[in-house]
Structures are given as C-alpha cells and as structure tokens.
Design a protein around this motif. Structure first.
Motif, PDB file in Angstrom:
ATOM      1  N   ARG A  53      78.123 -41.355 111.647  1.00  0.00           N
ATOM      2  CA  ARG A  53      77.014 -40.454 111.290  1.00  0.00           C
ATOM      3  C   ARG A  53      77.547 -39.412 110.332  1.00  0.00           C
ATOM      4  NH1 ARG A  53      73.329 -36.895 115.579  1.00  0.00           N
ATOM      5  NH2 ARG A  53      71.653 -36.378 114.100  1.00  0.00           N
ATOM      6  N   ILE A  54      76.973 -39.355 109.149  1.00  0.00           N
ATOM      7  CA  ILE A  54      77.452 -38.452 108.101  1.00  0.00           C
ATOM      8  C   ILE A  54      76.279 -37.643 107.574  1.00  0.00           C
ATOM      9  CG2 ILE A  54      78.616 -38.266 105.869  1.00  0.00           C
ATOM     10  CD1 ILE A  54      79.842 -41.017 106.401  1.00  0.00           C
ATOM     11  N   ALA A  55      76.469 -36.338 107.509  1.00  0.00           N
ATOM     12  CA  ALA A  55      75.446 -35.446 106.961  1.00  0.00           C
ATOM     13  C   ALA A  55      76.010 -34.696 105.769  1.00  0.00           C
ATOM     14  CB  ALA A  55      74.962 -34.461 108.017  1.00  0.00           C
ATOM     15  N   VAL A  56      75.120 -34.307 104.882  1.00  0.00           N
ATOM     16  CA  VAL A  56      75.477 -33.530 103.701  1.00  0.00           C
ATOM     17  C   VAL A  56      74.731 -32.208 103.772  1.00  0.00           C
ATOM     18  CG1 VAL A  56      75.480 -33.408 101.194  1.00  0.00           C
ATOM     19  CG2 VAL A  56      75.810 -35.610 102.326  1.00  0.00           C
ATOM     20  N   SER A  57      75.454 -31.117 103.696  1.00  0.00           N
ATOM     21  CA  SER A  57      74.849 -29.788 103.660  1.00  0.00           C
ATOM     22  C   SER A  57      74.730 -29.372 102.207  1.00  0.00           C
ATOM     23  CB  SER A  57      75.713 -28.795 104.437  1.00  0.00           C
ATOM     24  OG  SER A  57      75.188 -27.483 104.337  1.00  0.00           O
ATOM     25  N   CYS A  58      73.491 -29.213 101.716  1.00  0.00           N
ATOM     26  CA  CYS A  58      73.306 -28.928 100.292  1.00  0.00           C
ATOM     27  C   CYS A  58      72.027 -28.138 100.062  1.00  0.00           C
ATOM     28  CB  CYS A  58      73.270 -30.225  99.483  1.00  0.00           C
ATOM     29  SG  CYS A  58      71.908 -31.334  99.912  1.00  0.00           S
ATOM     30  N   SER A  59      71.960 -27.545  98.878  1.00  0.00           N
ATOM     31  CA  SER A  59      70.767 -26.805  98.479  1.00  0.00           C
ATOM     32  C   SER A  59      70.179 -27.339  97.186  1.00  0.00           C
ATOM     33  CB  SER A  59      71.096 -25.308  98.319  1.00  0.00           C
ATOM     34  OG  SER A  59      72.203 -25.131  97.451  1.00  0.00           O
ATOM     35  N   ASP A  60      70.917 -28.182  96.481  1.00  0.00           N
ATOM     36  CA  ASP A  60      70.461 -28.729  95.212  1.00  0.00           C
ATOM     37  C   ASP A  60      69.622 -29.986  95.457  1.00  0.00           C
ATOM     38  OD1 ASP A  60      70.636 -30.484  92.749  1.00  0.00           O
ATOM     39  OD2 ASP A  60      71.618 -28.683  91.996  1.00  0.00           O
ATOM     40  N   PRO A  61      68.384 -30.037  94.943  1.00  0.00           N
ATOM     41  CA  PRO A  61      67.536 -31.210  95.178  1.00  0.00           C
ATOM     42  C   PRO A  61      68.151 -32.511  94.677  1.00  0.00           C
ATOM     43  CG  PRO A  61      66.245 -29.390  94.305  1.00  0.00           C
ATOM     44  CD  PRO A  61      67.675 -28.977  94.187  1.00  0.00           C
ATOM     45  N   ALA A  62      68.885 -32.459  93.573  1.00  0.00           N
ATOM     46  CA  ALA A  62      69.498 -33.677  93.042  1.00  0.00           C
ATOM     47  C   ALA A  62      70.566 -34.212  93.986  1.00  0.00           C
ATOM     48  CB  ALA A  62      70.099 -33.405  91.659  1.00  0.00           C
ATOM     49  N   VAL A  63      71.300 -33.317  94.622  1.00  0.00           N
ATOM     50  CA  VAL A  63      72.314 -33.743  95.593  1.00  0.00           C
ATOM     51  C   VAL A  63      71.627 -34.336  96.824  1.00  0.00           C
ATOM     52  CG1 VAL A  63      74.216 -33.002  97.065  1.00  0.00           C
ATOM     53  CG2 VAL A  63      73.974 -32.047  94.772  1.00  0.00           C
ATOM     54  N   ALA A  64      70.549 -33.701  97.275  1.00  0.00           N
ATOM     55  CA  ALA A  64      69.816 -34.215  98.426  1.00  0.00           C
ATOM     56  C   ALA A  64      69.289 -35.622  98.148  1.00  0.00           C
ATOM     57  CB  ALA A  64      68.662 -33.273  98.764  1.00  0.00           C
ATOM     58  N   THR A  65      68.759 -35.835  96.949  1.00  0.00           N
ATOM     59  CA  THR A  65      68.250 -37.156  96.586  1.00  0.00           C
ATOM     60  C   THR A  65      69.373 -38.191  96.566  1.00  0.00           C
ATOM     61  OG1 THR A  65      66.455 -36.209  95.265  1.00  0.00           O
ATOM     62  CG2 THR A  65      67.086 -38.478  94.778  1.00  0.00           C
ATOM     63  N   ALA A  66      70.513 -37.811  96.007  1.00  0.00           N
ATOM     64  CA  ALA A  66      71.660 -38.718  95.964  1.00  0.00           C
ATOM     65  C   ALA A  66      72.156 -39.036  97.369  1.00  0.00           C
ATOM     66  CB  ALA A  66      72.779 -38.107  95.126  1.00  0.00           C
ATOM     67  N   ALA A  67      72.168 -38.041  98.241  1.00  0.00           N
ATOM     68  CA  ALA A  67      72.620 -38.255  99.615  1.00  0.00           C
ATOM     69  C   ALA A  67      71.694 -39.207 100.355  1.00  0.00           C
ATOM     70  CB  ALA A  67      72.700 -36.913 100.344  1.00  0.00           C
ATOM     71  N   GLU A  68      70.410 -39.014 100.199  1.00  0.00           N
ATOM     72  CA  GLU A  68      69.447 -39.903 100.853  1.00  0.00           C
ATOM     73  C   GLU A  68      69.593 -41.337 100.352  1.00  0.00           C
ATOM     74  OE1 GLU A  68      65.827 -37.921  99.937  1.00  0.00           O
ATOM     75  OE2 GLU A  68      65.959 -36.521 101.643  1.00  0.00           O
ATOM     76  N   ALA A  69      69.864 -41.492  99.062  1.00  0.00           N
ATOM     77  CA  ALA A  69      70.053 -42.832  98.502  1.00  0.00           C
ATOM     78  C   ALA A  69      71.278 -43.523  99.089  1.00  0.00           C
ATOM     79  CB  ALA A  69      70.177 -42.752  96.983  1.00  0.00           C
ATOM     80  N   LEU A  70      72.250 -42.730  99.530  1.00  0.00           N
ATOM     81  CA  LEU A  70      73.459 -43.268 100.147  1.00  0.00           C
ATOM     82  C   LEU A  70      73.295 -43.483 101.649  1.00  0.00           C
ATOM     83  CD1 LEU A  70      76.069 -40.978  98.335  1.00  0.00           C
ATOM     84  CD2 LEU A  70      75.817 -43.456  98.002  1.00  0.00           C
ATOM     85  N   GLY A  71      72.124 -43.158 102.179  1.00  0.00           N
ATOM     86  CA  GLY A  71      71.881 -43.316 103.604  1.00  0.00           C
ATOM     87  C   GLY A  71      72.468 -42.205 104.446  1.00  0.00           C
TER      88      GLY A  71
END
Length: 250
Positions: A53-71
């Motif tokens: 289980r891996i989570a990304v803590s971010c505030s940039d929408p582009a990073v959030a989109t990239a993280a979601e694409a990586l599952g």
C-alpha cells in the motif's frame, strides 16, 4: 510479502521550484529519468521492496493525477512534512516507511537492507550514510553533512515508523519545524548540553540519537547504510545533472 505501507512525500514548499523550472515540468516529481517520472521510479522501488500500500502526499494536481495513474493513493499535503506524515500514519497504519518523490535512485535492496538492520526495539529510525561512502559512489556531489565526533553523515530520506509510539517523534519534528527560523527557541528545544557538545566536536551519533529519542519520548535509531547513492536526492539543478550522469543520460 506485501506487508508494508509506504508514504511518498511530494508536497511543495511554496513559490517556484528551481529544479522543476530547470527541467521544464510542473513539479520535480514529474521529471523523467530513463523514461519514467521520479514519482514512478520511487513507487516501483517501494513495490519491489514489499510495499503493498503506497500513498503520495501532494498538493499539486498534476502530481495527484500522475499518482492515481500509477495506482497510488493520494493524500492532501498538510502544512509541513511532519503533519503530512502524521496524517498518512493515521490513514495507512504501521509499520510505515516514509521517503520522498525526489529520491531518484532509490533501490529496493537499499530498503531491504534498511529493514534488515533495524534494531528490534526501535520506534522510529532514519537511514544515514557516511561521507566516505557517499563521495565514493558519487564523486564531486555536494551534500549537507552532519559533522559528529564519529564522522560526517548525510541523511538518506528514508524513515521507519514502527508503531503509534513513533508519533512522538513526529510531534517533536513538528516543534522543530515551527522553530526552524528561531535559533534561540531551537536551542531551548534541544537543550544546551547537546548543542555545546556538538559545537565542541564531542557529540557522537549514538549519543545524539539517544538524546533526541529521549526528547521525543521514543526509542530512536540511525541505521547506517553502505549504499552511498542513497544520500543523493534531487534537491537542486546540480543534483538532477548528477543523477542523469549516473544513469547515463548526460
């Protein structure tokens, strides 16, 4: 076995990021190296090391989109990394491995060695490398070193939180963050004894970690690593040039 949760810190300090600007991307987590973003490289290393289980803590929408694409799970960055870690721990549970999105060269074997070398009774631990190993692996690199009586050490952006007790260290970290621009208050938090020993060159790593653990009411440890490249992150444009050279892209 995927028995580990992990957090990738990918927040922003506010204002322009010279590394992202240098690379021409919205956030340095989106810089590409060997055809993959730094975020993807870090996530892959964590997965290969057993993180289920891996989570990304971010505030940039582009990073959030990239993280979601990586599952990956996306968590909103809090005000400062310590609060982001606390929020992630409450969401993901323990044990929790924490690293950063700019840990461009992160390898699963570094993580495996870190976990294998953890003391049995530790609440919180950080991986660090000696200057000799760092400079042997990356000649000419400019890192920040903590100069202690038993050598010079560089942080490796890899942290272990064993249980809820580790949140005591996170709370103490938050206090240090709040006072980072106030040397007098910082000295008050750390205590005059540890500061005087450090300034006199008589403070060793073992004693420093023991004292910090006492202040945070946790059992803390530093885990030395033989992997000098573990201390190389992408914190400035020169670091990006270095990692590109190290992977043969320069």
């Amino acid at each position: 076995m995927n028995d580990l949760s992990a957090l990738i810190l990918a927040g922003s300090r506010g204002g322009a990021d010279p590394v992202a600007d240098y690379a021409g991307v919205a956030h340095k987590a989106l810089i590409e190296l060997e055809g993959r973003t730094l975020l993807a490289r870090v996530a892959e290393a964590l997965k290969d090391a057993g993180a289920g289980r891996i989570a990304v803590s971010c505030s940039d929408p582009a990073v959030a989109t990239a993280a979601e694409a990586l599952g990956l799970e996306v968590l909103p960055a809090a005000e400062g990394p310590s609060l982001s870690v606390r929020a992630a721990a409450e969401r993901l549970g323990f044990p929790l491995l924490v690293t950063t999105a700019d840990h461009a060269l992160l390898r699963p074997e570094w993580i495996a060695r870190f976990r294998a070398d953890l003391p049995a009774d530790v609440d919180v631990a950080a991986m660090m490398a000696r200057r000799a190993e760092v400079e042997a692996a990356a000649p000419g690199t400019q890192r920040t070193y903590l100069k202690l009586s038993d050598g010079e050490w560089s942080g490796c952006n890899l942290f272990w939180l064993q249980s809820e007790r580790a949140l005591g260290a996170v709370a103490f970290w938050r206090r240090l963050e709040a006072e980072r621009k106030n040397p007098v208050a910082m000295a008050g938090l750390l205590g005059p004894g540890i500061l005087l020993r450090y300034l006199a060159g008589r403070l060793g790593m073992t004693d420093a970690v023991r004292r910090l653990g006492e202040l945070a009411h946790v059992r803390a440890a530093v885990v030395p690593t033989p992997y000098g490249l573990a201390a190389v992150d992408v914190d400035k444009p020169a670091d990006l040039d270095l990692v590109r050279r190290l992977v043969g892209e320069a």
